[in-house]
Design an enzyme around this catalytic site. Structure first.
Site, PDB file in Angstrom:
ATOM      1  CB  SER A  55      19.560   6.124 -40.200  1.00 23.95           C
ATOM      2  OG  SER A  55      20.371   7.313 -39.729  1.00 23.95           O
TER       3      SER A  55
ATOM      4  NE  ARG B 224      11.711   2.331  10.828  1.00 26.92           N
ATOM      5  CZ  ARG B 224      11.010   1.126  11.302  1.00 26.92           C
ATOM      6  NH1 ARG B 224      11.295   0.061  10.721  1.00 26.92           N
ATOM      7  NH2 ARG B 224       9.992   1.231  12.049  1.00 26.92           N
TER       8      ARG B 224
END
Length: 433
Positions: free
Chosen positions: A270, A309
């Site tokens: 930490s 498309r």
């Protein structure tokens, strides 16, 4: 194809955690460019282009500027159009006439996506195999190690840590099987031309030759607007992340200070608390896995491609497709770093089993009392004994023989079929190996 990081792709601030391992390079911009050029070269070879011309096309990667291609993509709506223009300018006049002949942009990008996915899945499967092997080792080593089973985060009954690890093993194997199936048969080439009719080609056999050049299956039809392949891949990746997230989440919970039954071999620290030993690998695996559901949802939500498309839905796939492969690859890499070095504290497991003074054996004790006092009375007696806060051996001393009560309150003797179930999981894993 195993691309490496390039100077144009510096390590991002979060990449060490969220793009861990080789998956970052395998899904980066350089890899995409290489894949698109591999597709263009394969298309040229399939069309009968001399091998040296096709190789010139494939080798043009070092002469193309990825940033410039990305910027120019805004003009046409996809990066293939500027790629083709730049590629024709980068190769010899003889080679330029063979570039992109008969294809459309989506043919190139979708086929490249399949190459990217094949490479990424290989990396993911390798890491999942490492994690599965580690889970199998834990299951075998702790086949008979009792530990508290927890339901709704509360102690329930005794189980074995071997069965816990066996559960991880079967889930990882199942997820890997699905990914392997998609990799083997689901990553087909894309080739249809401008509207999916192959009108610019002499024969549909071009698709078979093109597929053979890339080592990918040939589809029955062009799949420009049939996105089931993308959906299947997304689902398999999402499932893998769900499994990885569950396993990593279990490790995080077992590693809590108050539980302390597992610890990572290389815990992290930490920035402010010197005493912290955080399960960083498991935490990072969970972080990668947690990104998957939203990415899967985007890919599934983009399946409605219009006519021949899509007007936007195809474009919406590109970033989440890459991100999902990267998130899954990173999560799998972290789990492969976590499980092989996991340390089980069997003494702590036993201490936690004894923490409630036998309360998690209440079901068993109640069943033993029932023939003497009746099922309802036995249930009430045991419930009151547990509520008293006294150890059951003390609270029920007048109702059962001390030796019998001691035997009933031994958690190691009330794990049911856990060892046998663990053996089944290990046998199945061994048969698949």
């Amino acid at each position: 194809m195993r691309p490496s990081s390039s100077p144009s792709e510096p390590l991002g601030l979060f990449d060490g955690v969220l793009a861990a391992g080789p998956i970052r390079a395998a899904t980066g911009d350089a890899a995409w460019l290489r894949a698109m050029l591999d597709v263009e070269a394969a298309l040229a070879r399939a069309g009968g282009t001399p091998p040296e011309v096709a190789e010139e096309i494939r080798a043009a990667a070092n002469r193309l500027d990825i940033a410039a291609l990305g910027s120019a993509a805004a003009e046409s709506g996809n990066p293939v159009v500027p790629l083709v223009r730049a590629l024709r300018a980068a190769v010899s006049p003889a080679a330029s006439q063979h570039v992109h002949r008969g294809a459309t942009s989506q043919d190139i990008l979708d086929s490249a996506a399949m190459l990217i996915a094949r490479e990424a899945l290989g990396l993911i499967l390798a890491d999942m195999a490492v994690a599965s092997a580690a889970a199998a080792h834990l299951a075998e080593a702790h086949r008979d190690t009792p530990v508290a089973a927890r339901t709704l985060l509360q102690q329930a009954l005794p189980t074995t840590f071997g069965l816990v690890a066996a559960g991880w093993l079967t889930a990882l194997d199942s997820a890997a099987d699905r990914l392997a199936a998609v990799r083997a048969t689901g990553l087909a080439v894309q080739l249809g031309g401008a509207a999916g009719t192959l009108a610019a080609f002499d024969s549909p056999s071009i698709v078979d030759r093109f597929a053979a050049e890339l080592g990918l299956p040939a589809p029955a039809l062009p799949w420009h607007t049939d996105r089931t392949r993308i959906a299947d891949l997304a689902g398999a990746l999402g499932t893998a992340c769900g499994v990885i997230g569950k396993v990593a989440g279990d490790v995080v919970l077992y590693a809590q200070t108050e539980v302390g039954e597992l610890a990572e071999g290389q815990p992290g620290g930490s920035s402010s608390m010197p005493h912290k030993r955080n399960p960083v690998a498991a935490i990072s695996a969970r972080a990668g896995a947690a990104r998957a559901p939203g990415l899967v949802a985007t890919l599934l939500g983009s399946m409605g491609h219009e006519h021949q498309r899509a007007a936007g839905a195809w474009h919406a796939e590109w970033a989440p497709f890459t991100a999902l492969l990267r998130a899954t690859g990173s999560a799998a890499q972290w789990l492969a770093r976590c499980l092989p070095y996991l340390r089980a504290d069997t003494a702590r497991m036993r201490a936690n089993l004894d923490l409630t003074g036998g309360a998690l054996l209440a079901e068993r004790v109640s069943a033993a009392l029932a023939p003497k006092v009746g099922a309802s009375e036995a249930h009430d007696l045991v419930r009151e004994a547990v509520a008293s806060g006294r150890p059951l051996a003390e609270a029920l001393a007048g109702h059962l023989d001390p030796d019998q009560l001691a035997s009933l309150l031994d958690p190691a003797s009330y794990v049911g079929a856990a060892p046998a179930l663990t053996d089944r999981a290990l046998k199945r894993h061994g048969e698949q190996a």
